[in-house]
Scaffold this active site. Structure first.
Site, mmCIF file in Angstrom:
data_model
loop_
_atom_site.group_PDB
_atom_site.id
_atom_site.type_symbol
_atom_site.label_atom_id
_atom_site.label_comp_id
_atom_site.label_asym_id
_atom_site.label_seq_id
_atom_site.Cartn_x
_atom_site.Cartn_y
_atom_site.Cartn_z
ATOM 1 N N GLY A 125 0.780 -1.233 0.000
ATOM 2 C CA GLY A 125 0.000 0.000 0.000
ATOM 3 C C GLY A 125 0.812 1.284 0.000
ATOM 4 O O GLY A 125 0.342 2.308 0.490
ATOM 5 N N ASN A 156 1.502 3.039 -2.583
ATOM 6 C CA ASN A 156 0.778 3.978 -3.456
ATOM 7 C C ASN A 156 -0.439 4.557 -2.742
ATOM 8 O O ASN A 156 -0.745 5.742 -2.895
ATOM 9 C CB ASN A 156 0.377 3.295 -4.775
ATOM 10 C CG ASN A 156 1.521 3.314 -5.775
ATOM 11 O OD1 ASN A 156 1.836 4.362 -6.350
ATOM 12 N ND2 ASN A 156 2.161 2.172 -5.954
ATOM 13 N N LEU A 186 -3.996 -6.918 -7.148
ATOM 14 C CA LEU A 186 -3.446 -8.015 -7.939
ATOM 15 C C LEU A 186 -4.472 -9.076 -8.343
ATOM 16 O O LEU A 186 -4.119 -10.113 -8.892
ATOM 17 C CB LEU A 186 -2.270 -8.661 -7.194
ATOM 18 C CG LEU A 186 -1.129 -7.678 -6.883
ATOM 19 C CD1 LEU A 186 0.012 -8.384 -6.175
ATOM 20 C CD2 LEU A 186 -0.644 -6.960 -8.137
ATOM 21 N N HIS A 239 0.792 1.122 -13.262
ATOM 22 C CA HIS A 239 1.605 -0.028 -13.651
ATOM 23 C C HIS A 239 3.083 0.383 -13.642
ATOM 24 O O HIS A 239 3.431 1.439 -14.177
ATOM 25 C CB HIS A 239 1.200 -0.534 -15.045
ATOM 26 C CG HIS A 239 1.956 -1.756 -15.448
ATOM 27 N ND1 HIS A 239 1.642 -3.010 -14.946
ATOM 28 C CD2 HIS A 239 3.034 -1.920 -16.245
ATOM 29 C CE1 HIS A 239 2.495 -3.894 -15.445
ATOM 30 N NE2 HIS A 239 3.350 -3.266 -16.227
HETATM 31 C C1 GAR Z 1 3.339 -1.038 -7.354
HETATM 32 O O1 GAR Z 1 4.654 -0.985 -7.829
HETATM 33 C C2 GAR Z 1 2.358 -1.037 -8.508
HETATM 34 O O2 GAR Z 1 2.770 -0.251 -9.587
HETATM 35 C C3 GAR Z 1 2.357 -2.498 -8.885
HETATM 36 O O3 GAR Z 1 2.368 -3.185 -7.640
HETATM 37 C C4 GAR Z 1 3.054 -2.384 -6.667
HETATM 38 C C5 GAR Z 1 2.186 -2.248 -5.447
HETATM 39 O O4 GAR Z 1 2.890 -1.616 -4.396
HETATM 40 N N1 GAR Z 1 1.213 -2.831 -9.680
HETATM 41 C C6 GAR Z 1 1.254 -3.740 -10.660
HETATM 42 O O5 GAR Z 1 2.248 -4.389 -10.925
HETATM 43 C C7 GAR Z 1 -0.045 -3.898 -11.443
HETATM 44 N N2 GAR Z 1 0.146 -4.676 -12.620
HETATM 45 P P1 GAR Z 1 2.125 -0.902 -3.206
HETATM 46 O O6 GAR Z 1 1.135 -1.907 -2.603
HETATM 47 O O7 GAR Z 1 3.221 -0.589 -2.236
HETATM 48 O O8 GAR Z 1 1.430 0.328 -3.724
#
Ligand code: GAR
Length: 204
Positions: free
Chosen positions: A12, A14, A91, A110
């Protein structure tokens, strides 16, 4: 303000970037109404709790169809009068009925420059592993609208980040998060929310 839901599955960071941007006053069009996690162990749930944002765990059950899972998500979204959805490291494949119900109202972040290293199977660290394997010198992040094609919706914005000698998937992921994802995503969510609100006002 537009009621916004953030969908999460993991750490989390982001979500945290969105919360921090909101606190700094950079997201005046957005009300962070709801966090939906695909699994109950997601640390993102703690972040929501710390900020007093309502959070739900809605996981796909083995016994249900994607459509049934989608109906449960839509029910929660309608109950909370959600007008915009941000997929922040979500995911689980989003069911088609949710995508149809929120056309041009679902954003995804992404961690690559789409169309490179995107589509089915490309998520999280795997994206950076493949980028390093291919030897690219520049990667980055993309925010796009979500449609029925994985990572195939209209691109909203992108930011390039240099790959450095000696990078591991982890160091590259961290640099892309810090320099691209955490900057791009809150801004794209705010801009999209502002546009939707403006269009709604024009209709009235
Ligand atoms: C992030 O790097 C996001 O861009 C990626 O998963 C991570 C989640 O991190 N998303 C993907 O790969 C989607 N295809 P977070 O939970 O720390 O935000």
């Amino acid at each position: 303000m537009l009621n916004t839901a953030v969908f999460v599955s993991g750490g989390g960071t982001n979500l945290q970037a969105i919360i921090d941007a909101k606190k700094r006053g950079e997201m005046p069009s957005v009300s962070l109404r709801l966090v939906i996690a695909s699994n109950r162990h997601a640390y993102a749930l703690e972040r929501a709790k710390n900020e007093g944002i309502d959070a739900l765990v809605i996981s796909k059950r083995k016994s249900e169809s994607p459509g049934e899972y989608g109906m449960r998500l839509i029910e929660a979204l309608k109950e909370n009068e959600i007008g915009l959805i941000a997929l922040a490291g979500f995911l689980t494949i989003l069911p088609e009925n949710v995508i149809r119900a929120y056309d041009r109202r679902i954003l995804n972040i992404h961690p690559s420059l789409i169309p490179a290293f995107s589509g089915k199977g490309y998520y999280g660290l795997k994206v950076h592993e493949e980028a390093l394997k291919r030897g690219v010198k520049v990667s980055g992040a993309t925010v796009h609208f979500v449609n029925e094609i994985p990572d195939g919706g209209e691109i909203i914005c992108q930011k390039a980040v240099e790959v450095e000698p000696g990078d591991t998937p982890e160091t590259l992921q961290k640099r892309i998060m810090e320099r691209a994802e955490w900057v791009l995503f809150p801004k794209a969510i705010e801009d999209t929310a502002a546009q939707i609100l403006k269009a709604q006002e024009a209709e009235q």
